[in-house]
Design an enzyme around this catalytic site. Structure first.
Site, PDB file in Angstrom:
ATOM      1  CE  LYS A 256     -68.154   7.322 -20.526  1.00 24.28           C
ATOM      2  NZ  LYS A 256     -68.840   6.725 -21.686  1.00 24.28           N
TER       3      LYS A 256
ATOM      4  CG  HIS B 150     -66.780   3.222 -18.086  1.00 24.88           C
ATOM      5  ND1 HIS B 150     -67.219   2.344 -19.048  1.00 24.88           N
ATOM      6  CD2 HIS B 150     -65.969   2.501 -17.258  1.00 24.88           C
ATOM      7  CE1 HIS B 150     -66.677   1.144 -18.807  1.00 24.88           C
ATOM      8  NE2 HIS B 150     -65.915   1.228 -17.736  1.00 24.88           N
TER       9      HIS B 150
HETATM   10  P1  CMP Z   1     -69.397   3.224 -21.700  1.00 24.62           P
HETATM   11  O1  CMP Z   1     -70.215   2.636 -20.608  1.00 24.62           O
HETATM   12  O2  CMP Z   1     -68.269   4.096 -21.324  1.00 24.62           O
HETATM   13  O3  CMP Z   1     -68.844   2.032 -22.618  1.00 24.62           O
HETATM   14  C1  CMP Z   1     -68.579   2.182 -23.975  1.00 24.62           C
HETATM   15  C2  CMP Z   1     -69.036   3.496 -24.508  1.00 24.62           C
HETATM   16  O4  CMP Z   1     -69.200   3.555 -25.906  1.00 24.62           O
HETATM   17  C3  CMP Z   1     -70.429   3.785 -23.982  1.00 24.62           C
HETATM   18  O5  CMP Z   1     -70.367   4.079 -22.617  1.00 24.62           O
HETATM   19  C4  CMP Z   1     -70.869   4.916 -24.868  1.00 24.62           C
HETATM   20  O6  CMP Z   1     -70.442   6.168 -24.393  1.00 24.62           O
HETATM   21  C5  CMP Z   1     -70.133   4.580 -26.158  1.00 24.62           C
HETATM   22  N1  CMP Z   1     -71.097   4.103 -27.146  1.00 24.62           N
HETATM   23  C6  CMP Z   1     -71.810   2.976 -27.124  1.00 24.62           C
HETATM   24  N2  CMP Z   1     -72.594   2.894 -28.213  1.00 24.62           N
HETATM   25  C7  CMP Z   1     -72.357   4.018 -28.936  1.00 24.62           C
HETATM   26  C8  CMP Z   1     -72.863   4.526 -30.154  1.00 24.62           C
HETATM   27  N3  CMP Z   1     -73.777   3.846 -30.856  1.00 24.62           N
HETATM   28  N4  CMP Z   1     -72.384   5.705 -30.593  1.00 24.62           N
HETATM   29  C9  CMP Z   1     -71.454   6.390 -29.891  1.00 24.62           C
HETATM   30  N5  CMP Z   1     -70.928   5.951 -28.716  1.00 24.62           N
HETATM   31  C10 CMP Z   1     -71.397   4.784 -28.244  1.00 24.62           C
END
Ligand code: CMP
Length: 140
Positions: free
Chosen positions: A11, A117
């Site tokens: 990211k 991710h």
């Molecule tokens: P990722 O694995 O890319 O999948 C969804 C993304 O949403 C996660 O990683 C986080 O980076 C983001 N995310 C999940 N929960 C929150 C939160 N409470 N606040 C901000 N970002 C979030």
């Protein structure tokens, strides 16, 4: 254990910190092969479609803005049990909860800016890989 493929995204926080090589070393040392990789800028539209499953969550807007805030590296990782293995290497979504020695524990600042991710199931991995890569871009 079956050989699988999973979609990984390094990211914008991680590309900004110049740690893509360190992250790739974690994958390779754990036995995952990087069989496709490109560094790109996501558009807001692409980020929104990719994270569509979260569109009703309060953090959706913040997530999209973060994902377009700098370059990302999208990758296909291949290896035995690749989906689960990559999730173990990444650590929990919130770096505060991530085990020591994981990417998120060692490099991530917050749940939003969490460096990487990784697909959460084989079915999602197939869809996410197809979103970014054509067949001839994946070289195993
Ligand atoms: P990722 O694995 O890319 O999948 C969804 C993304 O949403 C996660 O990683 C986080 O980076 C983001 N995310 C999940 N929960 C929150 C939160 N409470 N606040 C901000 N970002 C979030």
């Amino acid at each position: 254990m079956a050989v699988e493929r999973t979609l990984s995204i390094i990211k914008p926080d991680a590309t900004k910190k110049n740690i893509t090589g360190k992250i790739n070393t974690r994958f390779e040392e754990a036995g995952l092969r990087i069989v496709a990789q490109k560094r790109i800028f996501l558009s807001r539209r692409e980020a929104g479609i990719f994270y569509e499953i979260h569109k009703d969550r309060p953090f959706f807007g913040e997530l999209v803005e973060f994902m377009v805030s700098g370059p990302v590296v999208v990758q296909v990782l291949e290896g035995k049990n690749a989906v689960a293995k990559n999730r173990k290497i990444m650590g929990a979504t919130n770096p505060k909860d991530a085990a020591s020695g994981t990417i998120r524990r060692d490099f991530a600042a917050s749940i939003g800016e969490n460096c990487v991710h990784g697909s959460d199931s084989q079915e999602n991995a197939k869809n996410e890989i197809t979103f970014f890569f054509s067949g001839c871009e994946i070289v195993g």
